[in-house]
Design a protein around this motif. Structure first.
Motif, PDB file in Angstrom:
ATOM      1  N   GLU B 698       0.833  -1.214   0.000  1.00 36.13           N
ATOM      2  CA  GLU B 698       0.000   0.000   0.000  1.00 36.13           C
ATOM      3  C   GLU B 698       0.862   1.256   0.000  1.00 36.13           C
ATOM      4  OE1 GLU B 698      -3.499  -1.778   2.915  1.00 36.13           O
ATOM      5  OE2 GLU B 698      -2.361  -0.040   3.595  1.00 36.13           O
ATOM      6  N   CYS B 699       1.828   1.271   0.913  1.00 35.66           N
ATOM      7  CA  CYS B 699       2.626   2.483   1.054  1.00 35.66           C
ATOM      8  C   CYS B 699       3.555   2.666  -0.143  1.00 35.66           C
ATOM      9  CB  CYS B 699       3.397   2.452   2.369  1.00 35.66           C
ATOM     10  SG  CYS B 699       2.283   2.546   3.793  1.00 35.66           S
ATOM     11  N   LEU B 702       1.377   4.328  -2.651  1.00 32.66           N
ATOM     12  CA  LEU B 702       1.094   5.743  -2.352  1.00 32.66           C
ATOM     13  C   LEU B 702       2.351   6.604  -2.492  1.00 32.66           C
ATOM     14  CD1 LEU B 702      -1.436   5.501   0.624  1.00 32.66           C
ATOM     15  CD2 LEU B 702      -1.891   5.825  -1.807  1.00 32.66           C
ATOM     16  N   HIS B 703       3.489   6.043  -2.195  1.00 37.90           N
ATOM     17  CA  HIS B 703       4.737   6.787  -2.416  1.00 37.90           C
ATOM     18  C   HIS B 703       4.864   7.131  -3.909  1.00 37.90           C
ATOM     19  CE1 HIS B 703       9.438   6.790  -1.867  1.00 37.90           C
ATOM     20  NE2 HIS B 703       8.982   7.965  -2.230  1.00 37.90           N
ATOM     21  N   SER B 706       2.496   9.831  -4.900  1.00 38.26           N
ATOM     22  CA  SER B 706       3.051  11.156  -4.622  1.00 38.26           C
ATOM     23  C   SER B 706       3.956  11.600  -5.767  1.00 38.26           C
ATOM     24  CB  SER B 706       3.831  11.111  -3.303  1.00 38.26           C
ATOM     25  OG  SER B 706       4.250  12.393  -2.917  1.00 38.26           O
ATOM     26  N   LEU B 731       2.419  14.139  -1.398  1.00 41.39           N
ATOM     27  CA  LEU B 731       1.074  13.605  -1.175  1.00 41.39           C
ATOM     28  C   LEU B 731       0.610  13.929   0.245  1.00 41.39           C
ATOM     29  CD1 LEU B 731      -0.634  11.604  -3.116  1.00 41.39           C
ATOM     30  CD2 LEU B 731      -0.221   9.933  -1.305  1.00 41.39           C
ATOM     31  N   THR B 736      -5.486  10.879  -0.397  1.00 41.34           N
ATOM     32  CA  THR B 736      -5.511   9.432  -0.176  1.00 41.34           C
ATOM     33  C   THR B 736      -6.706   8.798  -0.879  1.00 41.34           C
ATOM     34  OG1 THR B 736      -4.603   9.924   1.986  1.00 41.34           O
ATOM     35  CG2 THR B 736      -5.390   7.683   1.636  1.00 41.34           C
TER      36      THR B 736
END
Ligand code: FES
Ligand code: FES
Lengths: 173, 804
Positions: B698-699, B702-703, B706, B731, B736
């Motif tokens: 997940e991270c 999301l990284h 961004s 981000l 999100t």
């Protein structure tokens, strides 16, 4: 240098510092606290957050002499040895990656839930927006805030909380 | 002046619990082994013990000694010592799971020490997402060997052959007579194994025992909670930024005001009046101020008057000029073209030829906490407290940099802000060591926000040209890929002549590093291909804030953005569904030894299924978009400004396969993009900890989100102008997605095989995401964005130009 009195996590301290010193450095270097951390020194990231009388403040841009009121740091969030419901939700949701930003995430979330015990998704996003995470744990932070809000409300109503279920998994040391 | 600090007892205890090195030291001393000095010397009191135990020399822990990896304590618990670090992806927990399984001890009776160069074997620290895949193997083999040795000891003690013994929870029992049993502690608790291991290098380390088949693993595969999280949320963890030592002072760097400026002079009197001022240290163009207290050092750095001469020529073009510069530059190196089939003939015979160019700007690490380290030069040694992900390299690099024997240097790895490659060249660690060496006192250095954002290492900027040929049936018959990366003089790992302080001092190797321009990682069957890659240099090669270094799969996101965007462009030209188009390309390729073809197909299918992908070509028709969004908002058909779309992208990172699907909402009045939903299907073989893996995936996505939406290092012709979170946005909570679905796939043709291997997972989900977002924006709007970040101004301009 002059003597400044600070009330931190229920204890009164007198420190002999230049009163213009940002509160962050006094908390860290004179009082030995580890929750508030340096991220930008510009009030832009939230890593240095503390609560002052329940309001989330950025200690990197606050002069120590301005810090009147009861200061709560991450270390002071648990009460009587019990984790704050947010801290428990953070563990249950396994929120952090590196964890460096989570002082700010937790304290801003605490201030939010104190104002608004049952925030909507949009309210969470808005209230937390200025608290940055470079590991991008936002999705889980938001889930954990909702979980903590639910468990707090459930506890207030006397029903069992869902946060106990996760305790079984794994052994935190 | 109170810069030292006694840690509260509870914290000391907590530290001791997670760093039980003192007991290891005592144990080693008691057993007459070579004494490993100094446990956790940040703890007042521990230093005194260390002094008794002996100081100064830190020989390399011998990876061929079982005792280096595992200690069994008298209370029947175990501590594992591994040469890795954990940037917050939960690898530490995973190591414990794997080693507990092989040793047959309860997970919660174990603890782990990582990355301390004096007491853990040198496994190189972290990097390349290979913690579990490569470095987990020797850990497992060594733990299995310890179990074997313990069983042999037990056989002797219990008078029964090993074949008649069973072992559970660190207790060996005679199968036929459970009353006869002995614990690991009774066998070896507090004593040395003194067992020699085999292996020509640390990765090959092992003994006579085999690791267990997958079916026999008990903790592997379980979502145990990460052991490091509680202390991170209750404030009790001591991070590298928290360590304080008696006599410690604070330093801040003073960087050249413009890139390439030469120091002409320093007016030390400009800071002499600052209380607590100690010294200005400068060598070459490296300048730092040192004061007793932190806020004094901050003030001194701001107040110091120094004269700098700007360079004669501009060090680099401005960021808006960068891509023209890249395309016009003479490469510093070109790889030999990789050619398959006959691309020229295939293009000549193609029904249609599509061409597109893509650009990716420099993107930085911009860690939430700027670089920092504390170095202690006392007692003729040098101890560095650091979050360096490659602590062993820092140790070696610092020894070389200072010209002192490496046996005098040790690095104590501690938690810090995200690493993702940044601390593979740990500038702050070198700086702290240098300053401490000069001053003879412990020095803590802390970079500032603007320093970190402007001067950290950058992921290389890229320009790409792609050309594809389709036949009359819309099949890809030819593909040409040209990549140019601004990656000349890519910094190495903790090298004494390439870290920033070395560059600024004028200390450098004879030749800059060649750098790298990468090629795509896909399993597509395209019969005729030409792949070219070239590296270009900016005018200023040394002392530049635009230093390239490793950033989470150093080239993957850039290359995959271009390539998987272009595959989508080809699918659109072929009027094919983007998922089916990829599956068709995968169907015809050859399988490899880790089944990447089969696993790629499984992963792309799993992503589409999880998303509930409806098969149709992109872009989505305008009418369909209007119908859906107006239906959602209740507004009239012409009123909703929101266009929705979805995009897929697929790639692999080493042996791990990932496919990402993004669903976007694009506001055509403002250009604002919200990625509402993300799906990742991910196959990294054997999963050690599903929940931990899911978080990392997940991270990682999301990284990259961004990087897709926000991140770009900007600069003028003198300096980097991205200096804080306003000039370099990242981000935020409001960006999100509403939903993130992660699907863990096991696409191995024999998914239940007993030797299923785990593959790395720190980067794979990061890699395809930018392309998935670009493809989704195209699906929503019909507009193809060929250069991230997709900030609203850029999106709006593109929409306006296309009259969307
Ligand atoms: S450190 Fe205070 S807001 Fe960033
Ligand atoms: S968890 Fe690493 S910065 Fe937020």
């Amino acid at each position: 240098m002059s003597i400044v009195t600070l009330n931190v996590n229920g204890t009164t301290h007198e420190v002999d510092v230049d009163p213009s010193t940002p509160l962050l450095y006094v908390l860290r270097n004179d009082l030995g606290l580890k929750g508030p951390r340096f991220g930008c020194g510009l009030g832009q990231c939230g890593t240095c957050t503390v609560l002052i009388d329940g309001v989330a403040m950025r200690s990197c841009v606050m002069r120590t002499s301005q810090a009147r009121g009861e200061i709560t740091t991450l270390e002071g969030l648990s009460k009587n040895g019990n984790l704050d419901p947010l801290q428990q939700a953070w563990i249950d949701e396994q929120v952090p990656q590196c964890g460096f930003c989570h002082n700010g995430q937790l304290l801003n979330a605490r201030a939010l839930l104190d104002r608004n015990p049952d925030p909507s998704d949009a309210e969470i996003r808005e209230a937390m927006d200025g608290t940055l995470c470079r590991c991008m744990t936002y999705y889980r932070i938001q889930a954990a805030i909702k979980r903590a809000a639910r468990s707090t409300m459930a506890a207030a109503q006397g029903s069992p909380t869902e946060s106990t279920e996760a305790q079984v998994k794994g052994a935190a040391e | 002046m109170s810069t030292t600090l006694k840690l509260p007892k509870a914290m000391e205890d907590a530290l001791h619990r997670i760093n039980p090195s003192a007991s290891r030291r005592d144990f080693l001393r008691a057993s007459g082994a070579l004494v490993v000095s100094a446990g956790f010397s940040a703890i007042p009191g521990a230093r005194a013990i260390a002094a008794v135990a002996g100081t100064g020399l830190y020989p390399d822990p011998d990876f061929l000694q079982l005792d280096t990896w595992i200690v069994i304590h008298p209370d029947n618990t175990a501590t594992f010592f591994v040469g890795k670090t954990d940037g917050g992806q939960g690898t530490g927990t995973a190591f414990r799971q794997m080693m507990s399984d092989e040793l047959d001890i309860a997970y919660d009776k174990t603890s782990l020490i990582m990355g301390r160069t004096d007491i853990t074997p040198d496994q190189g620290g972290s990097g390349g997402s290979d913690a579990i895949e490569r470095d987990g193997l020797p850990m497992r083999r060594v733990a299995a060997e310890a179990r074997r040795v313990l069983l042999e000891m037990a056989a002797e003690q219990l008078g029964a052959p090993v074949a008649q013994l069973k072992v559970k929870n660190a207790t060996v029992t005679v199968s036929s007579d459970p009353a006869r049993s002995v614990t690991y502690a009774e066998l070896v608790g507090g004593k040395r194994f003194d067992v020699k291991l085999a292996g020509g290098n640390v990765d090959a380390t092992g003994g006579m025992a085999d690791i267990k088949p997958v079916d026999d693993l008990q903790y592997v595969g379980q979502s145990l909670q990460r052991y490091d999280i509680p202390a991170k949320v209750d404030g009790s963890l001591t991070w590298a930024v928290d360590v304080k030592l008696p006599g410690m002072v604070h330093a801040r760097n003073v960087r050249p005001p413009v890139a390439g400026a030469a120091l002409r002079g320093i007016d030390e009197s400009s800071v002499a009046d600052i209380p607590g001022f100690i010294r200005v240290v400068s060598r070459g163009n490296y300048v730092a101020v040192i004061c007793e207290r932190e806020e004094q050092a901050i003030r001194a750095a701001q107040q110091l008057k120094a004269e700098w001469a700007p360079p004669a020529d501009a060090p680099f073009p401005a960021s808006e000029e960068l891509f023209d510069y890249i395309r016009g530059a003479t490469p510093t190196s070109s790889s030999d073209p990789e050619i398959e089939g006959d691309p020229d003939a295939a293009f000549a015979g193609a029904d249609r030829v599509i061409e597109a160019e893509y650009d990716v700007p420099f993107q930085g690490h911009t860690a939430i906490g700027p670089a920092h380290a504390l170095a202690d030069p006392s007692d003729g040694q040098m101890t560095i407290y650091s979050n360096d992900m490659k602590s062993y390299g820092l140790r070696n690099g610092v020894a070389e940099f200072l010209g002192i024997p490496r046996e005098q240097v040790r690095v104590i790895y501690m938690d810090g802000p995200q690493v993702y490659g940044r601390t593979a060249a740990d500038d702050a660690g070198f700086e702290a060591a240098f300053l401490a060496h000069e001053l003879g006192r412990p020095v803590r250095i802390q970079w500032t926000r603007d320093e970190e954002t402007a001067w950290d290492t950058k992921g290389p900027a890229y320009s790409f040209s792609l050309r594809g040929g389709l036949d009359a049936r819309g099949r890809v018959v030819a593909l040409e890929y040209d990549a140019r990366a601004v990656d000349y003089n890519h910094v190495g790992y903790n090298e004494a002549d390439t870290v920033l302080i070395a560059q600024l001092m004028g200390r450098r190797p004879a030749e800059p590093a060649r750098g790298n321009a990468a090629t795509p990682a896909v399993m597509y069957a395209i019969p005729n291909r030409r792949t070219n890659s070239q590296v270009v240099a900016l005018p200023m090669v040394w002392e530049t804030p635009l230093r390239t270094g490793n950033l989470r799969d150093p080239n993957g996101p850039q290359v995959t953005f271009a390539y998987e965007s272009f595959i989508d462009e080809l699918a659109t030209a072929a009027r094919a569904d983007p998922v089916q188009f990829r599956l068709d390309l995968l169907a015809g390729s050859n399988e490899d030894d880790v089944f990447r073809r089969a696993r790629s197909i499984a992963v792309v299918r799993a992503a589409a299924k999880a998303y509930n992908w409806d098969e149709r070509p992109s872009p989505r028709s305008r009418d369909a978009n209007r119908r859906q969004t107006s239906g959602q908002s209740g507004a009239g058909p012409e009123e909703s400004p929101i266009l929705t779309g979805r995009g897929i992208s697929y790639t692999f990172r080493s042996r791990t396969i990932a496919a990402a699907i993004a669903e976007v909402e694009v506001n055509r009045q403002t250009g604002h993009v919200w990625v509402k939903r993300l799906v990742c299907a991910h196959d990294c073989g054997l999963v050690i900890n599903p929940e931990g893996l899911q978080r990392t995936i997940e991270c990682g996505m999301l990284h990259a989100l961004s990087r897709a939406l926000w991140e770009e290092v900007q600069f003028d012709r003198e300096k980097v102008t991205s200096v804080d979170w306003l000039s370099h946005p990242s981000l935020r909570h409001s960006d999100t997605p509403e939903t993130i679905d992660v699907v863990l796939v096991n696409g191995d043709p024999d998914p239940d095989r007993s030797d299923l291997a785990p593959y790395g997972a720190g980067e794979a989900s990061h890699k395809p995401l930018i392309a998935a977002v670009a493809n989704a924006i195209h699906d929503a709007t019909g507009v193809r964005l060929r250069r991230p970040p997709f900030r609203k101004e850029r999106v709006l301009a593109a929409l306006r130009a296309a009259e969307v």
